[in-house]
Design a protein around this motif. Structure first.
Motif, PDB file in Angstrom:
ATOM      1  N   GLU A 212     -23.627   7.149  16.391  1.00  0.00           N
ATOM      2  CA  GLU A 212     -23.207   8.013  15.281  1.00  0.00           C
ATOM      3  C   GLU A 212     -21.691   7.993  15.133  1.00  0.00           C
ATOM      4  OE1 GLU A 212     -25.912   9.331  16.864  1.00  0.00           O
ATOM      5  OE2 GLU A 212     -27.236   9.700  15.136  1.00  0.00           O
TER       6      GLU A 212
ATOM      7  N   ASP B 102     -20.566   4.744  13.717  1.00  0.00           N
ATOM      8  CA  ASP B 102     -20.886   4.660  12.282  1.00  0.00           C
ATOM      9  C   ASP B 102     -19.856   5.441  11.461  1.00  0.00           C
ATOM     10  OD1 ASP B 102     -23.105   3.188  12.859  1.00  0.00           O
ATOM     11  OD2 ASP B 102     -24.548   4.820  12.580  1.00  0.00           O
TER      12      ASP B 102
ATOM     13  N   GLU C 109     -16.539   3.556  11.396  1.00  0.00           N
ATOM     14  CA  GLU C 109     -16.600   2.383  10.519  1.00  0.00           C
ATOM     15  C   GLU C 109     -16.514   2.796   9.039  1.00  0.00           C
ATOM     16  OE1 GLU C 109     -17.279  -0.899  11.393  1.00  0.00           O
ATOM     17  OE2 GLU C 109     -17.452  -1.570   9.312  1.00  0.00           O
ATOM     18  N   ALA C 110     -17.358   3.763   8.675  1.00  0.00           N
ATOM     19  CA  ALA C 110     -17.438   4.141   7.259  1.00  0.00           C
ATOM     20  C   ALA C 110     -16.160   4.839   6.792  1.00  0.00           C
ATOM     21  CB  ALA C 110     -18.653   5.043   7.044  1.00  0.00           C
TER      22      ALA C 110
ATOM     23  N   LYS D 176     -13.234   2.526   6.302  1.00  0.00           N
ATOM     24  CA  LYS D 176     -13.328   1.753   5.048  1.00  0.00           C
ATOM     25  C   LYS D 176     -12.724   2.541   3.889  1.00  0.00           C
ATOM     26  CE  LYS D 176     -17.145  -1.457   5.578  1.00  0.00           C
ATOM     27  NZ  LYS D 176     -18.575  -1.653   5.370  1.00  0.00           N
ATOM     28  N   ILE D 177     -13.075   3.820   3.811  1.00  0.00           N
ATOM     29  CA  ILE D 177     -12.520   4.643   2.731  1.00  0.00           C
ATOM     30  C   ILE D 177     -11.000   4.746   2.868  1.00  0.00           C
ATOM     31  CG2 ILE D 177     -12.472   6.975   1.754  1.00  0.00           C
ATOM     32  CD1 ILE D 177     -15.412   7.243   2.532  1.00  0.00           C
TER      33      ILE D 177
ATOM     34  N   SER E 205      -8.973   2.729   4.139  1.00  0.00           N
ATOM     35  CA  SER E 205      -8.222   1.481   3.938  1.00  0.00           C
ATOM     36  C   SER E 205      -7.657   1.398   2.521  1.00  0.00           C
ATOM     37  CB  SER E 205      -9.111   0.273   4.241  1.00  0.00           C
ATOM     38  OG  SER E 205     -10.144   0.186   3.279  1.00  0.00           O
ATOM     39  N   LYS E 206      -8.176   2.235   1.618  1.00  0.00           N
ATOM     40  CA  LYS E 206      -7.608   2.280   0.268  1.00  0.00           C
ATOM     41  C   LYS E 206      -6.278   3.017   0.232  1.00  0.00           C
ATOM     42  CE  LYS E 206     -10.422   3.607  -3.088  1.00  0.00           C
ATOM     43  NZ  LYS E 206     -11.495   4.485  -3.625  1.00  0.00           N
TER      44      LYS E 206
ATOM     45  N   ASP F 152     -18.559  10.807  -1.013  1.00  0.00           N
ATOM     46  CA  ASP F 152     -19.491  10.165  -0.096  1.00  0.00           C
ATOM     47  C   ASP F 152     -20.027  11.114   0.979  1.00  0.00           C
ATOM     48  OD1 ASP F 152     -19.438   7.858  -1.473  1.00  0.00           O
ATOM     49  OD2 ASP F 152     -18.152   6.745  -0.101  1.00  0.00           O
ATOM     50  N   GLY F 153     -19.841  12.411   0.757  1.00  0.00           N
ATOM     51  CA  GLY F 153     -20.520  13.386   1.618  1.00  0.00           C
ATOM     52  C   GLY F 153     -19.823  13.729   2.921  1.00  0.00           C
ATOM     53  N   TRP F 154     -18.553  13.338   3.087  1.00  0.00           N
ATOM     54  CA  TRP F 154     -17.918  13.499   4.399  1.00  0.00           C
ATOM     55  C   TRP F 154     -17.458  14.920   4.679  1.00  0.00           C
ATOM     56  CZ3 TRP F 154     -18.886  10.086   7.890  1.00  0.00           C
ATOM     57  CH2 TRP F 154     -19.261   8.803   7.469  1.00  0.00           C
TER      58      TRP F 154
ATOM     59  N   ILE G 292     -19.836  16.927   6.882  1.00  0.00           N
ATOM     60  CA  ILE G 292     -20.294  16.202   8.078  1.00  0.00           C
ATOM     61  C   ILE G 292     -20.925  17.129   9.111  1.00  0.00           C
ATOM     62  CG2 ILE G 292     -17.969  16.248   9.124  1.00  0.00           C
ATOM     63  CD1 ILE G 292     -18.638  13.467  10.318  1.00  0.00           C
TER      64      ILE G 292
END
Lengths: 399, 255
Positions: free
Chosen positions: A9, A12, A15-16, A19-20, A22-23, A49-51, A54
């Motif tokens: 978890e 994950d 990682e996710a 990615k966000i 990195s913008k 994206d629901g973060w 969490i």
């Protein structure tokens, strides 16, 4: 950072979220630090994206994960170069909502949290006052019952994101200090709307050392009217309720400190590898290498302490052998260790860069300014020492 | 027709941002302790399958498939978090003989038969071996039409129209289902998996299989003799101004 040992978890999440993030490179944060403009885009992307949800319950639109995962999220945000500023743009929404989710009535929860999770609303967290920083039980801001309302009067300070938030988790006194029977009673927790145009509330932005994209404020209340049904839990039980969010906050802050520490260390080692002087990279000199090696080991140790504390926090609800005493010691220790390790990493990163470390474009000076936040907040190093001396070592209370 | 049954084969590869290193024995690229992710072209394939469904094209199922080490289940979970309905994982351990494109194509043919797929969307190549063969070989084995390097996919009933990027322009082709499509970079922009979808993906079915289950002879036909890194780049030359650059280019025969 060594990532073996984390749960799937946590990996994950890492990682996710990376990615966000990195913008939003370091340059984005440098510009926002200079302009003081709020980083709305990151909050928007994370909410989409629901973060934000969490660690909030699934029936409200959250993911139902724990502080172990939320800590990893904030750690990852800070490590991306967003630093404490990036993490602060969302963290109150993660931890200050914990007591609301746990102690509010089902109707209050449905009314208060889904919009926050979806990013439609944002909250700030108002506890600290100018004359009662760490002495939470002496808070003076008063909530006076008036029919179906409370009238709030008093002053709060260091309220982050209050300029952009429309909600506030507020701790205020409902029983005068003289009339309080038990020392831990007399305070109440509210989850309120803050309409800054309404009478009785005024915000004043504080100029500060770092994290300048995130507003910090003094908030003045003068008979500010709030509906009585914004009270969370029972009147007078606010301190106990808010404590539930405080150990979580310590874990999150520890994670944010780790993130900025690892980010600084990476910049330092990259620079030490590439910067050539006297015919060799400076990183080949033990005078440069050893301080960075030591900073790494301290970060790794603090990382273990932090995720251990988060695990205890999460498991304390299901495993009765984990006492609140143990959770408190673990969370406070983790916050202390992570902040100090991160400070060392940031300071050495600046020094490794030499003169360039003083220039904004290498970003480490920004990290160094921001890393003071987890050293100071939400509780000072000295108060943690007091707490550990008393609670872990059984020494006489020193304050 | 009850709707598309889409198969999306995906591969776990060294992350595109990692600089690959050759191992000391010069037999392969070093993969231990290196970050891996889903082959970027395969992300495009998953994304396109999900977008077809979102565009209200009747899609009855999106199956993500991978053959690879146990860790490949991570990318299958990612695929399911992006919107695939379930996953099939053929476990091929690192110590086992590795599959070549033809082996993968033969395996995929069996999977297509088993799953009754009528559309297979593959990345046009995987960024580790860059073979760019699997889709075409699979089309050959199945005797299906293929549209490679897709930059746009439209489905109307049984008819699929694909715009493909070719040298000097774009080419539009049309075929009837079932068919093979391979994806190119400009087809779409893959989404990030949202947190609720990551959570949901954990509950989606992921079937574990072995090559034996498919009774496949996938023994390698090629032997790797040697793997070496490209020679280090030689330093450039500095010129004073534009005129200097032009005369230098002329001197080097570039102009």
């Amino acid at each position: 950072m060594e990532i073996s040992g984390f749960t799937q978890e946590q990996l994950d999440v890492r990682e996710a979220v990376s990615k966000i993030c990195s913008k939003y490179p370091d340059e984005y944060w440098m510009e926002h630090d200079n302009s003081g403009e709020y980083p709305h885009d990151l909050h928007k992307d994370l909410a989409k994206d629901g973060w934000i949800g969490i660690a909030l319950p699934e029936d409200l639109g959250g993911a139902g994960l724990g502080i172990s995962e939320a800590t990893m999220m904030l750690h990852t945000i800070a490590e991306s170069g967003a630093g404490i500023a990036g993490a602060q743009s969302i963290h109150a929404n993660v931890y200050a909502t914990q007591p609301v989710a746990k102690f509010a009535t089902p109707e209050q929860r449905r009314h208060m949290l889904p919009d926050l999770i979806s990013g439609k609303t944002r909250t700030c967290f108002a506890v600290t006052e100018p004359n009662t920083g760490l002495e939470t039980l002496k808070l003076r801001t008063f909530a006076k019952r008036d029919g179906d309302s409370y009238l709030i009067s008093g002053q709060k300070i260091w309220i982050s994101s209050a300029q952009v938030a429309t909600k506030m988790v507020l701790l205020a006194r409902t029983t005068a200090l003289e009339d309080v029977k038990k020392p831990s009673e007399g305070l109440s927790l509210f989850f309120i709307d803050i309409d800054k145009a309404a009478p009785g509330i005024e915000l004043k932005r504080i100029k500060k050392m770092g994290g300048r994209a995130i507003d910090a404020n003094e908030v003045f209340f003068d008979n500010f009217r709030i509906p009585a049904d914004t009270l969370i839990g029972k009147e007078s039980q606010g301190f106990k309720i808010v404590l539930y969010g405080m150990n979580a906050e310590r874990c999150l802050l520890a994670g944010e400190a780790l993130g900025i520490g690892y980010a600084a260390l990476k910049r330092a080692t990259d620079y030490a590898r590439e910067r050539n002087i006297f015919g060799r990279p400076i990183g080949q000199n033990q005078g440069i290498q050893h301080p960075l090696a030591s900073a790494y080991m301290h970060l790794e140790a603090a990382k273990l302490a932090t995720y251990h504390a988060a695990k205890l926090y999460d498991n304390s609800g299901i495993d009765s052998s984990i006492t609140q005493h143990a959770v408190g010691i673990a969370c406070n220790s983790a916050k202390y260790l992570a902040a100090e390790a991160a400070f060392t990493a940031c300071e050495r990163a600046v020094l490794t860069h030499g003169g360039m470390g003083y220039a904004q474009e290498y970003h480490v000076e920004r990290y160094l300014r921001e890393v003071f936040v987890p050293r100071i907040a939400p509780v000072s190093r000295e108060m943690i020492m007091n707490y550990i001396g008393e609670k872990a070592l059984g020494l006489p209370r020193s304050y | 027709m009850s709707g598309l049954r889409i198969l999306v084969p995906i591969k776990r590869v060294i992350d595109y941002a990692v600089k690959p290193r050759v191992n000391r024995a010069q037999t392969a690229v070093e993969t231990a302790n290196v970050k891996h992710s889903m082959n970027p072209f395969d992300e495009l394939s998953i994304e396109e399958a999900v977008r077809l469904r979102e565009r209200k094209v009747p899609v009855s199922e999106i199956v993500a498939f991978s053959a690879g080490p146990p860790k490949s289940q991570d990318i299958l979970r990612t695929a399911m978090a992006m919107g695939a309905d379930r996953g099939i994982h053929v476990v091929v351990e690192d110590k086992d003989p590795q599959l070549e494109p033809l082996g993968v194509a033969k395996l995929l043919k069996k999977v297509v038969d088993e799953q009754k797929s009528n559309l297979v969307i593959l990345g046009k190549q995987s960024i580790d071996d860059d073979a760019a063969q699997t889709g075409q070989m699979l089309a050959g084995l199945l005797n299906w039409p293929q549209a490679t390097q897709a930059s746009k996919v439209q489905v109307e009933g049984e008819t699929v129209t694909v715009t493909k990027e070719v040298d000097g322009g774009v080419e539009t082709v049309r075929a009837k289902l079932p068919m093979i499509i391979t994806t190119d970079l400009r087809l779409n922009e893959p989404r990030y998996a949202s947190l609720p979808n990551i959570m949901k993906a954990k509950k989606k079915p992921l079937e574990k299989k072995t090559l034996k289950d498919y009774e496949l002879d996938a023994a390698p036909r090629l032997k790797t003799i040697k793997v070496t890194e490209p020679p280090p780049r030689k330093g450039g030359v500095k010129v004073e101004d534009v005129d200097g650059m032009i005369s230098k280019l002329k001197e080097l025969g570039a102009l």
